[in-house]
Write a protein that holds these residues in place. Structure first.
Motif, PDB file in Angstrom:
ATOM      1  N   LEU A 122       0.699  -1.229  -0.106  1.00  0.00           N
ATOM      2  CA  LEU A 122      -0.066   0.015   0.039  1.00  0.00           C
ATOM      3  C   LEU A 122       0.843   0.991  -0.067  1.00  0.00           C
ATOM      4  O   LEU A 122       0.624   2.191  -0.709  1.00  0.00           O
ATOM      5  CB  LEU A 122      -0.908   0.029   1.116  1.00  0.00           C
ATOM      6  CG  LEU A 122      -1.908  -1.055   1.148  1.00  0.00           C
ATOM      7  CD1 LEU A 122      -2.690  -0.910   2.510  1.00  0.00           C
ATOM      8  CD2 LEU A 122      -2.951  -0.770   0.089  1.00  0.00           C
ATOM      9  N   ASN A 123       1.918   1.219   0.864  1.00  0.00           N
ATOM     10  CA  ASN A 123       2.987   2.209   0.653  1.00  0.00           C
ATOM     11  C   ASN A 123       3.524   2.643  -0.683  1.00  0.00           C
ATOM     12  O   ASN A 123       3.433   3.781  -1.025  1.00  0.00           O
ATOM     13  CB  ASN A 123       4.086   2.202   1.546  1.00  0.00           C
ATOM     14  CG  ASN A 123       4.973   3.224   1.805  1.00  0.00           C
ATOM     15  OD1 ASN A 123       4.757   4.188   2.146  1.00  0.00           O
ATOM     16  ND2 ASN A 123       6.250   3.059   1.192  1.00  0.00           N
ATOM     17  N   ASP A 124       3.945   1.283  -1.316  1.00  0.00           N
ATOM     18  CA  ASP A 124       4.389   1.419  -2.650  1.00  0.00           C
ATOM     19  C   ASP A 124       3.302   2.200  -3.580  1.00  0.00           C
ATOM     20  O   ASP A 124       3.778   2.944  -4.529  1.00  0.00           O
ATOM     21  CB  ASP A 124       4.800   0.122  -3.030  1.00  0.00           C
ATOM     22  CG  ASP A 124       6.138  -0.345  -2.274  1.00  0.00           C
ATOM     23  OD1 ASP A 124       6.832   0.486  -1.524  1.00  0.00           O
ATOM     24  OD2 ASP A 124       6.513  -1.612  -2.105  1.00  0.00           O
ATOM     25  N   ALA A 125       2.304   1.727  -3.485  1.00  0.00           N
ATOM     26  CA  ALA A 125       1.234   2.205  -4.461  1.00  0.00           C
ATOM     27  C   ALA A 125       0.970   3.709  -4.094  1.00  0.00           C
ATOM     28  O   ALA A 125       1.175   4.285  -5.128  1.00  0.00           O
ATOM     29  CB  ALA A 125       0.065   1.481  -4.217  1.00  0.00           C
ATOM     30  N   ALA A 126       1.063   4.373  -2.953  1.00  0.00           N
ATOM     31  CA  ALA A 126       0.843   5.641  -2.631  1.00  0.00           C
ATOM     32  C   ALA A 126       1.905   6.414  -3.264  1.00  0.00           C
ATOM     33  O   ALA A 126       1.779   7.448  -3.674  1.00  0.00           O
ATOM     34  CB  ALA A 126       0.599   5.904  -1.118  1.00  0.00           C
ATOM     35  N   ALA A 184       2.305   7.452 -17.005  1.00  0.00           N
ATOM     36  CA  ALA A 184       1.599   6.216 -17.047  1.00  0.00           C
ATOM     37  C   ALA A 184       2.374   4.936 -16.494  1.00  0.00           C
ATOM     38  O   ALA A 184       1.672   3.991 -16.048  1.00  0.00           O
ATOM     39  CB  ALA A 184       1.349   5.980 -18.609  1.00  0.00           C
ATOM     40  N   GLU A 185       3.756   5.223 -16.562  1.00  0.00           N
ATOM     41  CA  GLU A 185       4.302   3.898 -16.086  1.00  0.00           C
ATOM     42  C   GLU A 185       4.459   3.944 -14.437  1.00  0.00           C
ATOM     43  O   GLU A 185       4.297   2.845 -13.804  1.00  0.00           O
ATOM     44  CB  GLU A 185       5.929   4.255 -16.386  1.00  0.00           C
ATOM     45  CG  GLU A 185       6.928   3.195 -15.800  1.00  0.00           C
ATOM     46  CD  GLU A 185       8.467   3.552 -16.212  1.00  0.00           C
ATOM     47  OE1 GLU A 185       9.274   2.924 -15.684  1.00  0.00           O
ATOM     48  OE2 GLU A 185       8.573   4.482 -17.018  1.00  0.00           O
ATOM     49  N   GLN A 186       4.285   5.143 -13.672  1.00  0.00           N
ATOM     50  CA  GLN A 186       4.071   5.014 -12.433  1.00  0.00           C
ATOM     51  C   GLN A 186       2.704   4.516 -11.945  1.00  0.00           C
ATOM     52  O   GLN A 186       2.510   3.973 -10.746  1.00  0.00           O
ATOM     53  CB  GLN A 186       4.360   6.597 -11.485  1.00  0.00           C
ATOM     54  CG  GLN A 186       5.759   6.696 -11.884  1.00  0.00           C
ATOM     55  CD  GLN A 186       6.759   5.960 -11.096  1.00  0.00           C
ATOM     56  OE1 GLN A 186       6.442   5.463  -9.919  1.00  0.00           O
ATOM     57  NE2 GLN A 186       8.032   5.884 -11.309  1.00  0.00           N
ATOM     58  N   ALA A 216      -0.482  -0.094  -9.702  1.00  0.00           N
ATOM     59  CA  ALA A 216      -1.565  -1.117  -9.715  1.00  0.00           C
ATOM     60  C   ALA A 216      -0.513  -2.321  -9.399  1.00  0.00           C
ATOM     61  O   ALA A 216      -1.345  -3.198  -8.852  1.00  0.00           O
ATOM     62  CB  ALA A 216      -2.134  -1.245 -11.329  1.00  0.00           C
ATOM     63  N   ASN A 217       0.417  -2.454  -9.599  1.00  0.00           N
ATOM     64  CA  ASN A 217       1.019  -3.737  -9.240  1.00  0.00           C
ATOM     65  C   ASN A 217       1.395  -3.867  -7.905  1.00  0.00           C
ATOM     66  O   ASN A 217       1.021  -5.094  -7.093  1.00  0.00           O
ATOM     67  CB  ASN A 217       2.851  -3.632  -9.623  1.00  0.00           C
ATOM     68  CG  ASN A 217       2.669  -4.103 -11.290  1.00  0.00           C
ATOM     69  OD1 ASN A 217       1.873  -4.580 -11.830  1.00  0.00           O
ATOM     70  ND2 ASN A 217       3.936  -3.608 -11.922  1.00  0.00           N
ATOM     71  N   ALA A 218       1.549  -2.730  -7.192  1.00  0.00           N
ATOM     72  CA  ALA A 218       1.625  -2.847  -5.607  1.00  0.00           C
ATOM     73  C   ALA A 218       0.239  -2.962  -4.874  1.00  0.00           C
ATOM     74  O   ALA A 218      -0.108  -3.700  -4.018  1.00  0.00           O
ATOM     75  CB  ALA A 218       1.982  -1.355  -5.155  1.00  0.00           C
ATOM     76  N   ALA A 261     -12.547 -10.851  -4.854  1.00  0.00           N
ATOM     77  CA  ALA A 261     -13.205  -9.525  -5.745  1.00  0.00           C
ATOM     78  C   ALA A 261     -12.186  -8.350  -5.892  1.00  0.00           C
ATOM     79  O   ALA A 261     -11.773  -8.022  -6.943  1.00  0.00           O
ATOM     80  CB  ALA A 261     -14.638  -8.956  -5.250  1.00  0.00           C
ATOM     81  N   ASN A 262     -11.538  -8.354  -4.754  1.00  0.00           N
ATOM     82  CA  ASN A 262     -10.591  -7.022  -4.812  1.00  0.00           C
ATOM     83  C   ASN A 262      -9.306  -7.255  -5.625  1.00  0.00           C
ATOM     84  O   ASN A 262      -8.918  -6.520  -6.201  1.00  0.00           O
ATOM     85  CB  ASN A 262     -10.177  -6.715  -3.238  1.00  0.00           C
ATOM     86  CG  ASN A 262     -11.144  -5.998  -2.292  1.00  0.00           C
ATOM     87  OD1 ASN A 262     -12.152  -5.191  -2.982  1.00  0.00           O
ATOM     88  ND2 ASN A 262     -10.982  -6.071  -1.143  1.00  0.00           N
ATOM     89  N   LEU A 263      -8.975  -8.611  -5.478  1.00  0.00           N
ATOM     90  CA  LEU A 263      -7.745  -8.960  -6.087  1.00  0.00           C
ATOM     91  C   LEU A 263      -8.044  -8.871  -7.608  1.00  0.00           C
ATOM     92  O   LEU A 263      -7.404  -8.658  -8.577  1.00  0.00           O
ATOM     93  CB  LEU A 263      -7.373 -10.700  -5.645  1.00  0.00           C
ATOM     94  CG  LEU A 263      -6.291 -11.257  -6.468  1.00  0.00           C
ATOM     95  CD1 LEU A 263      -4.963 -10.258  -6.495  1.00  0.00           C
ATOM     96  CD2 LEU A 263      -5.823 -12.575  -5.968  1.00  0.00           C
ATOM     97  N   ASP A 264      -9.311  -9.464  -8.199  1.00  0.00           N
ATOM     98  CA  ASP A 264      -9.811  -9.385  -9.472  1.00  0.00           C
ATOM     99  C   ASP A 264      -9.714  -7.952 -10.030  1.00  0.00           C
ATOM    100  O   ASP A 264      -9.280  -7.814 -10.997  1.00  0.00           O
ATOM    101  CB  ASP A 264     -11.068 -10.151  -9.621  1.00  0.00           C
ATOM    102  CG  ASP A 264     -11.186 -11.598  -9.379  1.00  0.00           C
ATOM    103  OD1 ASP A 264     -10.074 -12.120  -9.315  1.00  0.00           O
ATOM    104  OD2 ASP A 264     -12.199 -12.017  -9.150  1.00  0.00           O
ATOM    105  N   ILE A 265     -10.428  -7.141  -9.184  1.00  0.00           N
ATOM    106  CA  ILE A 265     -10.225  -5.720  -9.537  1.00  0.00           C
ATOM    107  C   ILE A 265      -8.679  -5.253  -9.747  1.00  0.00           C
ATOM    108  O   ILE A 265      -8.597  -4.387 -10.817  1.00  0.00           O
ATOM    109  CB  ILE A 265     -10.836  -4.797  -8.558  1.00  0.00           C
ATOM    110  CG1 ILE A 265     -12.599  -5.238  -8.614  1.00  0.00           C
ATOM    111  CG2 ILE A 265     -10.783  -3.282  -8.898  1.00  0.00           C
ATOM    112  CD1 ILE A 265     -13.175  -4.648  -7.254  1.00  0.00           C
ATOM    113  N   ALA A 266      -7.931  -5.379  -8.804  1.00  0.00           N
ATOM    114  CA  ALA A 266      -6.627  -5.155  -8.930  1.00  0.00           C
ATOM    115  C   ALA A 266      -5.654  -5.492 -10.114  1.00  0.00           C
ATOM    116  O   ALA A 266      -5.181  -4.770 -10.944  1.00  0.00           O
ATOM    117  CB  ALA A 266      -5.675  -5.617  -7.764  1.00  0.00           C
TER     118      ALA A 266
END
Length: 503
Positions: free
Chosen positions: A163-167, A307-309, A314-316, A370-375
């Motif tokens: 979550l920190n990496d995503a932020a 776009a890359e970030q 999304a990966n995080a 469902a959260n994993l599918d969305i991610a």
């Protein structure tokens, strides 16, 4: 016995937590890798076909100057600085970047234990109908001073770290988005400024032509009065004057529109801007580019980096969604003092502590899947968006470079045309005055010269617009940037340094 066991457990768990913090945690996020895109390796000669053979040319390095040095016209720099100070889109982008940075800082705090201190007093009055011990006052005061650990999660499976990496990635994306807006403001303002100058020059040309047509009409009127010219010549001269007068009205509107567009960008009237009104000209600008440029320069464009970030965020998020399937351990504790008397609050007998570890184990929770599918769906969408951003960038730069290679020849041809039309007009006027040609021939020569001069102005303006757009498309900004071809075939990183965004 219980106290001894709890103290040992606390020590063990604390040591485990410290070990995890120092050594890092498991990450379940996909590796951050740039998607491969199907674009040409380079721009330039290696893309051209010659007798069915592809010319091979070595990629060369080149440098893009900072925008303050790229624009030689001091007036253009003044307009750009005014626009950067007042442009609402840029202010919105910078504010959005600050907002995302704040969210990142909040998210980052979850990586570390949150410790808080509290000093309090509680006064309680017991009910008279409740049994109390003899000699005990029905009103009691309780004083306390505590230091507490606020529900710290041991990040065993990398959920908090993801979550920190995503932020962080979202913040970096917003910074690149702000840089992209800034670069757009620079290019738009420069184009608007030179469009205004071009319209101003076109208006001057129309006024000069209108004056010339009026002089011709006056001359023909005199020749008619003396019996040299005909009524047809006079009518033709009057029609030519009316035509140019109508064209001047069009140029008046174009000049007003260009002025309004520029004032909208700089956020104030031109009369309020301190610039040199004696130096209104289409300044010569050029980007020194080698014959062959590695297409990796596109990877440093702010829109591509943004776009890359977004893809890395999304990966995080996938890592966080995967980690949510596993147990999570949280620690909550408190240590301090509590007493009914303030005077003995900090005595050894007043010490108090509590330790509450907890573990959460998901058993039946369809929302996690469902959260994993969305991610994962978001990741696939952002991969496609990244590829689209690179392809659009390549198409934009390729077209601008192709245009750039043709403007030189077009300018030379238009200059030659203006020179030839001027000579033609002189000859036509001489023939008419000698009685060897009709006035219609003079009118045609005048109109063709006016058209040629207008075409030259339009080509000069279009060339400037192309250079400015190419500068933006290559990622120019606040700093001089050097692009060099990769030396290691396995390296995908460009040597460019991103320009910063400042308020």
């Amino acid at each position: 016995m219980t106290k001894s066991f709890t103290s040992k457990s606390l020590t063990s768990v604390t040591a485990l937590a410290a070990s995890l913090i120092l050594s890092g945690c498991l990450s379940m996020a996909p590796n951050n890798e740039r998607p491969q895109t199907s674009i040409e390796h380079s721009f330039g000669q290696s893309n051209r076909q010659d007798s069915g053979q592809k010319l091979e040319a070595q990629d060369a390095a080149f440098t893009l100057e900072a925008w303050q040095d790229f624009f030689p016209d001091a007036n253009a720099r003044v307009m750009i600085e005014e626009a950067l100070e007042s442009n609402t889109d840029l202010r919105i982008a910078i504010a959005r970047m600050a907002e995302v940075e704040g969210r990142y800082q909040i998210q980052r705090e979850d990586l570390f234990p949150s410790i808080s201190g509290e000093v309090s007093q509680t006064r309680t009055k017991n009910s008279a109908n409740v049994f109390t011990l003899p000699g005990v006052d029905s009103i009691q005061d309780i004083y306390s001073a505590n230091v507490g650990l606020m529900s710290y999660e041991l990040d065993l499976f990398g959920r908090v770290r993801s979550l920190n990496d995503a932020a962080l990635a979202q913040y970096l994306s917003s910074a690149e988005a702000a840089r992209s807006v800034k670069l757009s403001v620079i290019a738009q303002t420069a184009n608007a400024y030179y469009s205004w100058i071009s319209a101003y020059r076109s208006l001057n040309l129309a006024e000069k032509t209108l004056k010339s047509r009026q002089e011709s009409l006056d001359l023909i009127q005199k020749r008619l009065d003396t019996g040299i010219a005909s009524e047809l010549d006079l009518a033709q001269a009057q029609a030519a004057l009316a035509t140019v007068s109508a064209q001047k009205a069009q140029f008046d509107r174009a000049h007003a529109a260009a002025k309004s567009a520029l004032e909208l960008l700089i956020g104030k009237p031109l009369s309020a801007v301190n610039f040199d009104t004696e130096q209104l000209k289409l300044a010569a600008m050029a980007i020194e580019l080698p014959d062959n440029i590695n297409s990796e320069v596109l990877l440093s464009r702010p829109d591509v980096l943004s776009a890359e970030q977004n893809l890395y965020a999304a990966n995080a998020n996938i890592g966080a969604a995967r980690a949510a399937f596993f147990p999570s351990i949280s620690l909550t504790g408190q240590y301090g003092y509590s007493s009914t008397e303030f005077d003995n609050l900090f005595d050894s007998e007043s010490k108090t502590w509590s330790f509450m570890p907890s573990i959460r184990i998901p058993i039946f929770n369809n929302g996690l899947q469902a959260n994993l599918d969305i991610a994962e769906a978001q990741q696939q969408r952002l991969i496609a968006e990244y590829e689209k951003a690179v392809q659009q960038a390549f198409s934009e730069v390729y077209q601008l470079m192709a245009n750039r290679s043709t403007y030189g020849g077009e300018l030379d041809a238009n200059r030659s045309l203006v020179k030839a039309q001027s000579k033609r007009l002189q000859l036509a006027e001489a023939k008419y005055k000698a009685g060897l040609a009709s006035y219609l021939e003079v009118l045609n020569a005048q109109q063709d010269q006016f058209t040629a001069e207008q075409a030259l102005l339009e080509t000069e303006r279009a060339q400037l617009a192309n250079v400015i757009s190419l500068y933006k498309a290559l990622g120019g900004g606040d700093k001089a940037v050097t692009y060099a071809p990769k030396k290691d075939a396995e390296s995908m990183d460009t040597k460019a340094q991103s320009s910063g965004v400042t308020e």
